[in-house]
Design a protein around this motif. Structure first.
Motif, PDB file in Angstrom:
ATOM      1  N   ARG A 151       0.814  -1.219   0.000  1.00  0.00           N
ATOM      2  CA  ARG A 151       0.000   0.000   0.000  1.00  0.00           C
ATOM      3  C   ARG A 151       0.845   1.266   0.000  1.00  0.00           C
ATOM      4  N   ASP A 152       2.050   1.178   0.549  1.00  0.00           N
ATOM      5  CA  ASP A 152       2.898   2.372   0.593  1.00  0.00           C
ATOM      6  C   ASP A 152       3.544   2.685  -0.760  1.00  0.00           C
ATOM      7  N   GLY A 153       3.233   1.884  -1.775  1.00  0.00           N
ATOM      8  CA  GLY A 153       3.746   2.146  -3.117  1.00  0.00           C
ATOM      9  C   GLY A 153       5.000   1.381  -3.478  1.00  0.00           C
ATOM     10  N   THR A 154       5.665   0.739  -2.502  1.00  0.00           N
ATOM     11  CA  THR A 154       6.864  -0.032  -2.822  1.00  0.00           C
ATOM     12  C   THR A 154       6.459  -1.338  -3.517  1.00  0.00           C
ATOM     13  N   SER A 155       7.308  -1.795  -4.399  1.00  0.00           N
ATOM     14  CA  SER A 155       6.992  -3.006  -5.149  1.00  0.00           C
ATOM     15  C   SER A 155       8.277  -3.605  -5.694  1.00  0.00           C
ATOM     16  N   LEU A 156       8.271  -4.911  -5.876  1.00  0.00           N
ATOM     17  CA  LEU A 156       9.424  -5.619  -6.431  1.00  0.00           C
ATOM     18  C   LEU A 156       8.960  -6.924  -7.034  1.00  0.00           C
ATOM     19  N   VAL A 157       9.882  -7.577  -7.741  1.00  0.00           N
ATOM     20  CA  VAL A 157       9.619  -8.892  -8.313  1.00  0.00           C
ATOM     21  C   VAL A 157      10.768  -9.814  -7.924  1.00  0.00           C
ATOM     22  N   GLN A 158      10.434 -11.036  -7.562  1.00  0.00           N
ATOM     23  CA  GLN A 158      11.432 -12.047  -7.217  1.00  0.00           C
ATOM     24  C   GLN A 158      11.478 -13.119  -8.304  1.00  0.00           C
ATOM     25  N   LEU A 174       9.988  -3.680  -9.611  1.00  0.00           N
ATOM     26  CA  LEU A 174       8.886  -3.947 -10.528  1.00  0.00           C
ATOM     27  C   LEU A 174       8.982  -3.057 -11.759  1.00  0.00           C
ATOM     28  N   ALA A 175       9.480  -1.824 -11.580  1.00  0.00           N
ATOM     29  CA  ALA A 175       9.591  -0.904 -12.711  1.00  0.00           C
ATOM     30  C   ALA A 175      10.561  -1.407 -13.773  1.00  0.00           C
ATOM     31  N   ASP A 176      11.488  -2.288 -13.390  1.00  0.00           N
ATOM     32  CA  ASP A 176      12.468  -2.815 -14.343  1.00  0.00           C
ATOM     33  C   ASP A 176      11.991  -4.095 -15.024  1.00  0.00           C
ATOM     34  N   ALA A 177      10.809  -4.590 -14.640  1.00  0.00           N
ATOM     35  CA  ALA A 177      10.281  -5.829 -15.214  1.00  0.00           C
ATOM     36  C   ALA A 177       9.249  -5.515 -16.282  1.00  0.00           C
ATOM     37  N   THR A 178       9.036  -6.478 -17.174  1.00  0.00           N
ATOM     38  CA  THR A 178       8.056  -6.349 -18.248  1.00  0.00           C
ATOM     39  C   THR A 178       6.949  -7.368 -18.049  1.00  0.00           C
ATOM     40  N   PHE A 179       5.705  -6.882 -18.040  1.00  0.00           N
ATOM     41  CA  PHE A 179       4.526  -7.737 -18.007  1.00  0.00           C
ATOM     42  C   PHE A 179       3.604  -7.308 -19.139  1.00  0.00           C
ATOM     43  N   SER A 180       3.226  -8.231 -19.987  1.00  0.00           N
ATOM     44  CA  SER A 180       2.284  -7.929 -21.061  1.00  0.00           C
ATOM     45  C   SER A 180       1.363  -9.118 -21.254  1.00  0.00           C
ATOM     46  N   ALA A 181       0.111  -8.839 -21.639  1.00  0.00           N
ATOM     47  CA  ALA A 181      -0.868  -9.911 -21.802  1.00  0.00           C
ATOM     48  C   ALA A 181      -1.839  -9.556 -22.909  1.00  0.00           C
ATOM     49  N   ASN A 182      -2.170 -10.541 -23.740  1.00  0.00           N
ATOM     50  CA  ASN A 182      -3.210 -10.418 -24.752  1.00  0.00           C
ATOM     51  C   ASN A 182      -3.748 -11.814 -25.035  1.00  0.00           C
ATOM     52  N   GLU A 183      -4.551 -11.958 -26.088  1.00  0.00           N
ATOM     53  CA  GLU A 183      -5.166 -13.250 -26.392  1.00  0.00           C
ATOM     54  C   GLU A 183      -4.137 -14.332 -26.712  1.00  0.00           C
ATOM     55  N   LEU A 216      11.928 -10.625 -16.348  1.00  0.00           N
ATOM     56  CA  LEU A 216      12.587 -10.023 -15.191  1.00  0.00           C
ATOM     57  C   LEU A 216      14.076  -9.807 -15.439  1.00  0.00           C
ATOM     58  N   GLY A 217      14.520 -10.002 -16.657  1.00  0.00           N
ATOM     59  CA  GLY A 217      15.938  -9.907 -16.962  1.00  0.00           C
ATOM     60  C   GLY A 217      16.644 -11.225 -16.694  1.00  0.00           C
ATOM     61  N   VAL A 218      16.613 -11.670 -15.454  1.00  0.00           N
ATOM     62  CA  VAL A 218      17.276 -12.926 -15.083  1.00  0.00           C
ATOM     63  C   VAL A 218      16.389 -14.139 -15.311  1.00  0.00           C
ATOM     64  N   LEU A 219      15.092 -13.904 -15.535  1.00  0.00           N
ATOM     65  CA  LEU A 219      14.137 -14.977 -15.774  1.00  0.00           C
ATOM     66  C   LEU A 219      13.031 -14.433 -16.653  1.00  0.00           C
ATOM     67  N   TRP A 220      12.639 -15.195 -17.672  1.00  0.00           N
ATOM     68  CA  TRP A 220      11.497 -14.802 -18.491  1.00  0.00           C
ATOM     69  C   TRP A 220      10.554 -15.982 -18.678  1.00  0.00           C
ATOM     70  N   LEU A 221       9.264 -15.664 -18.815  1.00  0.00           N
ATOM     71  CA  LEU A 221       8.210 -16.652 -19.012  1.00  0.00           C
ATOM     72  C   LEU A 221       7.335 -16.205 -20.178  1.00  0.00           C
ATOM     73  N   ASP A 222       7.157 -17.066 -21.151  1.00  0.00           N
ATOM     74  CA  ASP A 222       6.257 -16.821 -22.273  1.00  0.00           C
ATOM     75  C   ASP A 222       5.127 -17.837 -22.158  1.00  0.00           C
ATOM     76  N   LEU A 223       3.982 -17.398 -21.619  1.00  0.00           N
ATOM     77  CA  LEU A 223       2.882 -18.284 -21.249  1.00  0.00           C
ATOM     78  C   LEU A 223       1.833 -18.249 -22.347  1.00  0.00           C
ATOM     79  N   GLY A 224       1.999 -19.081 -23.361  1.00  0.00           N
ATOM     80  CA  GLY A 224       1.078 -19.128 -24.480  1.00  0.00           C
ATOM     81  C   GLY A 224      -0.116 -20.019 -24.216  1.00  0.00           C
ATOM     82  N   PRO A 225      -1.041 -20.119 -25.176  1.00  0.00           N
ATOM     83  CA  PRO A 225      -2.254 -20.911 -24.960  1.00  0.00           C
ATOM     84  C   PRO A 225      -2.014 -22.412 -24.895  1.00  0.00           C
TER      85      PRO A 225
END
Length: 341
Positions: free
Chosen positions: A44-51, A71-80, A87-96
């Motif tokens: 809630r205080d606005g801080t955020s990160l990704v592990q 979190l600002a250095d990570a990429t999240f995108s979603a579509n159909e 995350l730079g050190v780890l990436w996930l491509d979650l297709g159908p």
């Protein structure tokens, strides 16, 4: 539910929220497994990160890696076409119908890197799964912790290297899950297993027993269990029927007996402490939780369907088993993400 909707990001900056996407791969021939996870933590205080997490299991040789990035250095995108996380050190491509992941993590002179593809098992066994009985509960406020399994069953291809030793992942079995909530549950046991015959998945089970906090009190253990066997699915997901569920969590074993319209089911999962890792899980507004994590657990499942013959499925070392508590377990080495960053 589709795999696309099942993997949509749910976090909102400025709120208390924890959310994870994870992938598991298991070798049918030995007690070897790799487990990968991306976790978003917002407050809630606005801080955020990704592990970025990676744990490896090789009989009694276990190892875990974790790196934190803003979190600002990570990429999240979603579509159909799916959800993409980088995350730079780890990436996930979650297709159908296919998942790809790659990355590299280091800690204290050790290094793990991987390139893994997971292809969905065709037919009912690989269909997206929810332990919750309806989409309304998945999208609603209660329960406060949600769990979806967009890929319950798949076949792997790829490779992993741990300190220069290469693992061939071709033909391994795997799955992918997604969970989120305002915090980790105060206590739970969760398990998932694929049952193989001649290297082919013929059945699976996923189950959970957990508590939630209502005000300042913790609820009784509430359990859910879903079994798929060949073309049939048996659901035990009536959350409020506490008299029809008998969970018992006594580390390192979890047993669960369920009754319902589809019949009866009994699940027993056992992990060996020497084959587990203890991971400290941060919460947005609560103390740290501790996850006792096995990906090579022994599993036995007995089902007595209402209208079909009874059957029993076993796996010597193919089960994913997690215990979460507010204290670490002395018999399992705690691998802290603060130490590993």
């Amino acid at each position: 539910m589709t795999s696309y909707r099942g993997n949509l990001p749910r976090y909102r900056p400025g709120t208390d929220h924890v959310e994870s996407w994870f992938v598991r791969a298991n070798d049918a021939a030995s007690a070897r497994s790799i487990w990968l996870k991306a976790t978003v933590l917002t407050r809630r205080d606005g801080t955020s990160l990704v592990q970025a997490w990676c744990s490896t299991f090789d009989d009694d040789r276990t190892q875990a890696f974790c790196t934190e990035v803003p979190l600002a250095d990570a990429t999240f995108s979603a579509n159909e076409l799916g959800t993409f996380i980088d995350l730079g050190v780890l990436w996930l491509d979650l297709g159908p119908d296919q998942i790809r992941t790659g990355g590299a993590l280091e800690h204290d002179g050790s290094r793990v890197d991987w390139d893994l593809t997971l292809v969905r098992t065709p037919g009912p066994l690989g269909r997206p799964l929810s332990l919750l009985p309806s989409d309304r509960l998945v999208e609603g406020r209660l329960p406060s912790n949600k769990l979806l399994t967009p890929f319950p069953s798949g076949t792997c291809a790829g490779r992993m290297s741990l300190d220069g030793v290469s693992w061939d992942l071709d033909g391994w079995s795997g799955m992918q899950g997604h969970n989120w909530g305002v915090a980790h549950s105060p206590e739970y046991a969760w398990g998932q297993c694929l049952f193989l015959e001649d290297g082919t998945a013929v059945g699976m089970v996923e189950a959970a027993s957990g508590r939630t906090e209502i005000g300042r009190r913790r609820s009784p253990l509430v359990s859910m269990l879903v079994v798929r066997h060949r073309d049939q699915e048996y659901r035990f997901d009536r959350l409020i029927d506490l008299w029809r569920q008998r969970p018992e969590i006594v580390f390192p074993q979890w047993t669960l007996a369920m009754r319902g319209p589809h019949g009866r089911a009994e699940l027993r999962m056992t992990g060996r402490p020497s084959r587990m890792v203890c991971l400290d899980y941060s919460n947005p507004a609560r103390p740290t939780s501790y996850c006792l994590n096995s990906k090579t657990a022994e599993v036995e499942l007995h089902v007595e369907p209402t209208r079909e013959p009874a059957f029993t499925l076993r796996s010597e070392h193919g089960g994913a088993l997690e215990f979460l508590s507010d204290q670490p377990e002395p018999s399992v080495t705690t691998l802290s993400h603060q130490e590993q960053s």
